[in-house]
Structures are given as C-alpha cells and as structure tokens.
Design a protein around this motif. Structure first.
Motif, PDB file in Angstrom:
ATOM      1  N   CYS A 180      -6.275  -0.504   3.081  1.00 43.43           N
ATOM      2  CA  CYS A 180      -6.080  -0.013   1.711  1.00 43.43           C
ATOM      3  C   CYS A 180      -6.885  -0.810   0.695  1.00 43.43           C
ATOM      4  O   CYS A 180      -7.360  -1.911   0.964  1.00 43.43           O
ATOM      5  CB  CYS A 180      -4.594  -0.097   1.337  1.00 43.43           C
ATOM      6  N   SER A 217       2.782   6.293  -6.422  1.00 46.13           N
ATOM      7  CA  SER A 217       1.574   5.972  -5.652  1.00 46.13           C
ATOM      8  C   SER A 217       0.386   5.794  -6.594  1.00 46.13           C
ATOM      9  O   SER A 217       0.489   5.946  -7.815  1.00 46.13           O
ATOM     10  CB  SER A 217       1.281   7.088  -4.644  1.00 46.13           C
ATOM     11  N   ASN A 218      -0.768   5.459  -5.991  1.00 44.52           N
ATOM     12  CA  ASN A 218      -2.065   5.429  -6.686  1.00 44.52           C
ATOM     13  C   ASN A 218      -2.097   4.467  -7.879  1.00 44.52           C
ATOM     14  O   ASN A 218      -2.734   4.740  -8.897  1.00 44.52           O
ATOM     15  CB  ASN A 218      -2.461   6.838  -7.150  1.00 44.52           C
ATOM     16  N   ASP A 278       1.707  -2.324   4.666  1.00 37.92           N
ATOM     17  CA  ASP A 278       1.127  -0.980   4.733  1.00 37.92           C
ATOM     18  C   ASP A 278       1.932  -0.150   5.729  1.00 37.92           C
ATOM     19  O   ASP A 278       2.613  -0.703   6.605  1.00 37.92           O
ATOM     20  CB  ASP A 278      -0.341  -1.070   5.178  1.00 37.92           C
ATOM     21  N   SER A 280      -6.233   0.218  -5.490  1.00 36.53           N
ATOM     22  CA  SER A 280      -6.021   1.503  -6.161  1.00 36.53           C
ATOM     23  C   SER A 280      -4.918   2.313  -5.489  1.00 36.53           C
ATOM     24  O   SER A 280      -4.507   3.354  -5.998  1.00 36.53           O
ATOM     25  CB  SER A 280      -7.325   2.308  -6.159  1.00 36.53           C
ATOM     26  N   GLU A 281      -4.424   1.817  -4.350  1.00 35.24           N
ATOM     27  CA  GLU A 281      -3.339   2.478  -3.627  1.00 35.24           C
ATOM     28  C   GLU A 281      -2.022   1.695  -3.735  1.00 35.24           C
ATOM     29  O   GLU A 281      -1.107   1.920  -2.943  1.00 35.24           O
ATOM     30  CB  GLU A 281      -3.713   2.654  -2.155  1.00 35.24           C
ATOM     31  N   GLU A 320      -3.570  -1.857 -11.052  1.00 40.72           N
ATOM     32  CA  GLU A 320      -3.946  -2.444  -9.774  1.00 40.72           C
ATOM     33  C   GLU A 320      -3.568  -3.922  -9.737  1.00 40.72           C
ATOM     34  O   GLU A 320      -3.783  -4.671 -10.686  1.00 40.72           O
ATOM     35  CB  GLU A 320      -5.443  -2.289  -9.530  1.00 40.72           C
ATOM     36  N   CYS A 330       0.837  -1.191   0.000  1.00 40.55           N
ATOM     37  CA  CYS A 330       0.000   0.000   0.000  1.00 40.55           C
ATOM     38  C   CYS A 330       0.877   1.248   0.000  1.00 40.55           C
ATOM     39  O   CYS A 330       1.967   1.266   0.577  1.00 40.55           O
ATOM     40  CB  CYS A 330      -0.910  -0.005   1.226  1.00 40.55           C
ATOM     41  N   ASP A 331       0.393   2.328  -0.637  1.00 41.95           N
ATOM     42  CA  ASP A 331       1.221   3.521  -0.799  1.00 41.95           C
ATOM     43  C   ASP A 331       1.120   4.512   0.369  1.00 41.95           C
ATOM     44  O   ASP A 331       1.671   5.620   0.289  1.00 41.95           O
ATOM     45  CB  ASP A 331       0.872   4.235  -2.113  1.00 41.95           C
ATOM     46  N   ASP A 332       0.446   4.132   1.463  1.00 46.14           N
ATOM     47  CA  ASP A 332       0.409   5.030   2.622  1.00 46.14           C
ATOM     48  C   ASP A 332       1.830   5.280   3.113  1.00 46.14           C
ATOM     49  O   ASP A 332       2.577   4.332   3.412  1.00 46.14           O
ATOM     50  CB  ASP A 332      -0.423   4.408   3.755  1.00 46.14           C
TER      51      ASP A 332
END
Length: 791
Positions: free
Chosen positions: A522, A484-485, A498, A525-526, A490, A458-460
């Motif tokens: 997440c 990111s994103n 994460d 899409s992230e 996907e 996850c891009d967090d």
C-alpha cells in the motif's frame, strides 16, 4: 554405587531413618545420584555402618516420580524416633552408559520420560540448563542420550517448571552429532547470566523418517480410505489378509492421527488400479510400531490377492507435530509439519496472524506477533506439506484448521510460511490506537503504535466490522462508518497493518486477521479511518479476573495510561467505580495487584486525593498530567461492586455453631430480634447469604424461638422477601419497632456451612500444585508465604 544414604542440610551431613524404607525410596535416591533407578535395593539397620550427626528424615514415603529424596513425604526435617542403628542405605545398579555428565527430564519436580526440563549431573549435583542459544540441535543430543531416536522440539522459558539449585550450562551450541551434551560448545560449568525462569527443556520421540510413506485414497475425507504405501518410488496397495485394528492403528499413527476407529476390507474404498502393485500381504502389527513397514508381512510384492481385497482404515483425531526452524531464537522461524514420518514446510498462500496464533499456542507460547511470508527465515527443502491453511485462531492444534490434502499445493520453497511468537500475554493489550486529523475526537485516520513508532493501517478490505473493533478499543460504543482513501489525510512512516479482517467482536485490532506487522502493498493514500459514536468513558479497569476489578487506566492525550498508588485509597477507588456505573468500591489495591503496565506505558496521574463525592476522577486533586515519581510496580487498582453498604447488619445468636441461631438485627445502636410472622425459606436465605453462607439448609427457616428467646426490642415483623435481596432490611416489612409479637416468636435459621474442596494439579495423585474450591465458587491456588511441611 551402594552405601549408607546421607543428606547435606544446614551445613552438615545427616542420615535417614529406615522406618518405612523401601525400594521406591531407594529408586529416588539412585536416580538423584545419576544412577539407574531400576533394580534399586533398599537396605535397613545400618548395614553400611552407623552414621554420625543428626538423623534428618524419618518415615519417608516416595511415589517414585520425585527428583529429590527431600521431595518425598516425610515427618519433617530432624523429626524422628530413631537411633543410628536404623540408618537407611541403598544398592544401585552400575551405570548403563559411559556418559561423563548424564541428563534427565523433569516436569516441575517429577521425573518424566519423553519431555521435560533438562537437568545435567556435574560434580555430583544436578543442575539445569539456561535457554540462551538453546535450539533443536541441542535437543537432539539430549534425546539421543536418553535413548530416543529424535527430538520433536526445544523449549525455553521454563516450559516444564522452574528448577531449584544450580544452573550448570549456558550458551549451549551443539552441532547435533555430539555424543553427550557436555561435548557441545558452552560457557564454563556454572558460568551464566540466567535465572530459573529461563530453564531449557525438550520433547523427544522415537518417530524417525521412513522410506515407505503411506497415504489414504478413495475415502469421503482425508481421515479414511484405501491404504497405499510407496515402495521403490511406486505407490501400491495392501492386501486385507489378517488385516485388523492393530494394523490400522499403525497406519493412522504414521499419518498423525490419534486412533483408528475402524478397519476396512474387500476393497470398500474403491479398489486400486489394476496396474497398481499390491505391495504388502499378511501384515501383522502389534500396534506399537512407528511405521507399517516395521510390521511382520509376507515381504514386498509377495501376495496371493486381488485388488478387491485392498485394505483400508478410518482414522480420527489428527494431531500435527510442528516445529520452528532457522529462527534466531526459540520464538521464531519457518513452520515445519511432521507428516508421514517426514518434516515439510507450509506455503504462505492466505497465511495470516490467525494461522500464526494457532502455531504459537500449539508450541506453548502466549501469542503470535507476526505471520511471516516469502521464506523470511530461509527456504526449506523437501516436502511442502500444506497450502491455503485457514484457521479461526482458536484451534488448539493446526490439524483443526481448514486444510487441503497433504502435499497438494502450487508453491515453491521461496513461499515458505513462518511465525514470530511471544510469551508476553499482554502484548496485544499493549498496542495503542489513536484517531488523527478528524474534526471531532470520535473520527480520524487510524494510527497504531507498534515497536516504538506510530504508523497507519491500509484500507484493503477495510469494513465496518474492522472500524467497530477500533472504536470499541478506543472506548466508544461502535462505529458508524469505515473510511478509505486517506479521507483524513495521509499519514507518514510505517504502514503497520494490511488486509485486516475482523468479525467485529474482537476486543483488540490485533486479534483480527492481518498479514503481519509492516507487511503491505500500500501507499499512504490508502490510509484507513473511522467514525465512531457513543459516550467515551475515559477510565477503565484492566487485567482483572472479571470486569468489576483491575488496574485503573485513564485516557489522556489519545493514549491510555496508569495511575500511581501514592495516596491511593478507597475514596479514590469509589469515584472510579461510580464512573464505571458501579455502586461503590470494596478495595483499592496498590503495588500492581493486577499486573503492571508495560515499561514504556504512560503513568498519567499521581497523588490522587478524592473525597468520594466527585463525579469523575479528573475532578479530584492530583499532580499535573504525566508528572510523577513512580514506576509501574506502583500502579493503582480498584475492585468494584453493585452491592450497597449495609447500615443494618444481622447476626446469629445462641446457636451451637457459627451457621445457626436466633436472628438479630442492629438498628438505632441496639440489637433486636425478628418476629417469625411470614418467616419462610426466602427470608432465611437472605439472612444466610448476607452472613456469607451459601444459603439456608433444608428445613432451616425456624420459628418459635428455637434457639431461645431474645430480649429487648423486636425490630422487624411481617417480613416478606423475594429471596434475591442482598440484605434483610431490603425486604418488605413493617416499620422498625412496629410488631404484634412476643419473644417466644423470635425467628431463627440454620444455614448451609461453608465448605472447602482441595485437589492437586500438575503432578500426580500424591504430588502437585494445591488448589482449593470455596463454596463452589471456582478453583484457585494457595500462596506460598509461610508454606511449610506442616501445611
């Protein structure tokens, strides 16, 4: 419990000669028989009659810590100068307990008091306990049998060394209230499916919960302050009458600190509130008590003091005792901390893999797999001692991490933190990465292989530092961008990581901080991605003691895999070393010299045959990718060097030993001498190091044929070395055979001799693992092949 001592060896009983026989030797015999060692008496001259058969041991010398009499120093089996009129005997005291099956603790093969491998006596023989189902309740029973109040921890995986001989118990399941270990549920005696690397152990303590906790108030940090004690639910102070370092030591120990460095009196740390009671006065401790309430005092609430006499302490060296509870095995569970005599939990706020790593290391495990949240192993009860724990991951004790005040939190027990540990020290290296859906091999969505499945990240909080670690792990120089994103599309399946937070210097993404495997908030899409730069080298060395050696791995189809050692030789290793920028290979080991790849890892190449001139191992003849008839114990390795081969070796001639003599060099198929023009310490140093010695001895650069004149050619003259050259011929000199010398000018050297230091580790002054240090190059062990009593 008394009689002639006999040993069973080679299918027969034999005696021990009484030469040097003393009470320490007798103690070892009594303890081995499950009898008290204290008060053992050594008896000589066949007091209980002469034995028959062989005399097995003579000149026995024990330290008193041995588990078996045969572990003591002796002449060797059946080596003696005795007759049976000298048979040794002992008198042991009667057993002090009525245990049917006594237990004992050992570290390696030495008796230990507080912690160690558990062994139990059955049918006259000591044997170990398998760690299957071994847990805290089992450890409590063992510790109480040994006279302790409680257990700190249950250990598995032969934490305290492997036993020898019998494994008596397996699948032990105690409630915790049993009188002895043999009363617990277990398989039949001697029935098990274990090996000695699964030997169980315990750590015991006399530390018990107290009704009267203490705390420090008014100090500049948590380790100092006014001493307060809780009595009948109310906190009060302690008067400083007779207050000294012994009293302070007990308070500090009760709070988990190693030492008290200073006592405080006269209300130094801000006097208590006037409404607060003064609970204790005239406190006099020996320093050995577990709690301040155990010390002598005037009695609760009895005093002749005012609050300006409040006592205080300054402590140092917080060491937190921790344990794992409610896990399905020893490697997992909620984390509990012992503080102020009471076990309590940790809140999961900011709890991550770095915190879990410290916990696992402190408990003796190799690493952490996951930091668990939300009371994954069930909700605890009682105190929540810690919140907002922040570790770097390198601390040796949880107390070294950033911690708030004990008991200060905003949590409930449904937020209890836990860990899952591992004893696989290579588990992080076993995690594979790949880049997916990029337009170049150096970019794409980051996917990570864990627990048999590929998943995303996850891009967090995904930053360039995180991307840098990914790129370097994949063999690139660094990262140019953290994506990111789901820019690269996907992914599907698991989102494995994460809240990844790297410094950028880590070797592996799993060394960075993250929540825990599979824990995230997440969507795909992230999904995170990277763009890398720098030359990708598709070969690497793994698990070596330095970067110049290791198991050979190659990168193919997005994954690292090993090379089978079929047909593997120095020519193949040469190509690998040159690919990695080294001059050549010095060895091409097989048979997983540097450890085998995990069982699920790929073996990419087999039957590699290079002539040594190829630029890449992939240019050599080999079987098709992934086709082999090997297992990972056949993984190939390489040892590289930047030292070139030496076409012109040197030797020392006519010295009194191997490290001195006239210098001769081999050129054009003939040995010849070296002229002493410009011969100095620099030149002598190069010669000595070329021959494997540490360097030249003081005054060891000798001229004028000090070890006699040579004959034949004088090959070198006017030599001038900087001292850093590998070989003598690399120094500046006239052409071979060009000189203006005669043999009375032959150069010589005296080199420093090689030396070997020896020490014992892991035992005591007279017993332990043998380690050696050769020429100051660092300590190493000795392999036990052919190791015997003479060695």
């Amino acid at each position: 419990h008394d009689g002639r001592v006999e040993i069973y060896i080679q299918d027969q009983w034999g005696t021990i000669c009484d030469d040097g026989w003393n009470s320490i030797d007798a103690e070892v015999v009594c303890r081995q028989l499950g009898l008290p060692a204290t008060g053992a008496v050594a008896i000589a001259l066949a007091h209980y009659g002469q034995g028959e058969g062989p005399i097995v041991l003579d000149d026995v010398e024990c330290t008193g810590l041995e588990a078996y009499i045969t572990d003591c120093h002796h002449n060797g089996y059946f080596s003696h100068n005795c007759i049976h009129a000298e048979d040794a005997a002992v008198q042991c005291l009667a057993p002090t307990t009525n245990y049917l099956h006594p237990v004992r603790l050992l570290i390696n093969n030495s008796i230990s008091q507080y912690e160690g491998r558990v062994e139990i006596l059955y049918n006259g023989t000591w044997g170990s306990v398998c760690d299957d189902s071994w847990g805290y309740s089992d450890a409590q029973v063992v510790c109480r049998m040994l006279g302790f109040e409680n257990a700190i921890q249950a250990f598995g995986y032969s934490e305290f060394g492997k036993a020898k001989g019998k494994i008596w118990l397996d699948e032990v399941q105690c409630v915790g209230t049993e009188t002895e270990l043999g009363d617990c549920i277990h398989l039949a005696w001697g029935t098990h499916d274990c090996q000695h690397y699964e030997d169980a152990g315990v750590s015991c303590t006399n530390y018990v919960q107290t009704e009267y906790p203490v705390r420090l108030r008014g100090g500049s940090n948590a380790a100092e302050g006014r001493v307060e004690v809780e009595y009948n639910g109310v906190w009060g102070t302690v008067c400083d009458d007779f207050w000294d370092i012994h009293d302070a030591t007990v308070v500090c120990h009760q709070l988990g600190y190693r030492v008290a460095t200073r006592v405080s009196s006269n209300g130094e740390f801000e006097s208590g509130d006037s409404s607060q009671p003064i609970w204790l006065d005239d406190v006099e401790c020996t320093g050995e008590e577990s709690f301040i309430s155990d010390c002598s005092s005037g009695g609760w609430g009895t005093h002749d003091c005012s609050h300006y006499e409040d006592a205080g302490v300054v402590c140092e060296g917080l060491d937190l005792v921790i344990r794992l509870v409610n896990g399905s095995n020893l490697l997992e569970g909620n984390v509990e901390v012992m503080y102020n005599g009471t076990w309590g939990t940790i809140c999961d706020d900011y709890w991550d893999i770095l915190d879990a790593r410290v916990v696992c290391h402190q408990l003796g495990y190799d690493d952490a797999v996951s930091a668990t949240h939300s009371a994954q192993f069930g909700q605890g009860t009682g105190k929540i001692w810690l919140d907002d724990v922040a570790c770097l991951g390198t601390e040796t004790n949880l107390a070294e991490c950033s911690l708030p005040s004990f008991g200060s939190h905003n949590c409930h027990h449904y937020e209890d933190a836990g860990v899952i540990c591992t004893n696989d020290h290579n588990h992080a290296a076993n995690v594979e990465l790949r880049l997916v859906n990029g337009s170049l091999p150096s970019e794409g969505r980051v996917e990570i292989y864990y627990n048999g499945e590929w998943g995303t990240i996850c891009d967090d909080y995904w930053t360039i530092a995180d991307a840098t670690v990914v790129c370097r792990q994949l063999g690139y120089q660094s990262a140019t961008e953290a994506i990111s994103n789901a820019i690269f599309g996907e992914g599907t399946g698991h989102i494995w990581l994460d809240d990844v937070n790297c410094y950028g210097t880590e070797e592996n993404i799993t060394q960075c901080s993250f929540i825990g495997w599979g824990e995230n908030n997440c969507l795909h899409s992230e999904d995170a991605g990277v763009r890398c730069y720098g030359t990708f080298n598709a070969v690497r060395l793994v698990n070596g003691n330095s970067e110049t050696e290791g198991r050979v791995e190659v990168f193919y189809n997005g994954t690292w895999g090993s090379v089978c050692d079929d047909s593997w030789d120095i020519q193949d290793a040469n190509v690998v070393c040159k690919m990695l920028g080294y001059v050549r290979a010095v060895d091409a080991p097989g048979w997983s010299t540097f450890g085998d790849t995990p069982a699920e890892g790929y073996i990419w190449l087999d039957d590699v045959e290079c002539n040594g001139d190829e630029e890449s191992i992939f240019d050599c003849q080999h079987s098709p990718w992934g086709e082999h008839n090997c297992i990972h114990v056949e993984d190939a390795s390489a040892v590289c060097t930047n030292i070139p081969t030496n076409p012109y070796p040197v030797r020392l001639v006519d010295g009194h030993n191997d490290h001195e003599g006239r210098v001769e060099i081999y050129y054009n198929n003939e040995w010849g001498t070296v002229c002493d023009d410009h011969w100095t310490t620099n030149e002598a140093n190069v010669v000595c190091r070329e021959l494997g010695f540490p360097g030249v001895a003081d005054g060891g650069a000798l001229k004028e044929a000090q070890f006699g004149t040579g004959s034949g050619h004088i090959w070198l003259d006017e030599i001038q070395c900087e001292g850093s050259e590998y070989f003598l011929h690399q120094c500046n000199h006239d052409a071979f055979g060009v000189n203006d010398c005669i043999h009375s000018e032959d150069a010589s050297v005296i080199c420093q001799p090689n030396y070997l230091n020896i020490t014992l580790k892991g035992g005591n002054a007279s017993a332990g693992r043998v380690e050696v240090n050769y020429n100051g190059g660092g300590w190493g062990t000795v392999c036990d092949d052919f190791w015997g009593i003479h060695d």
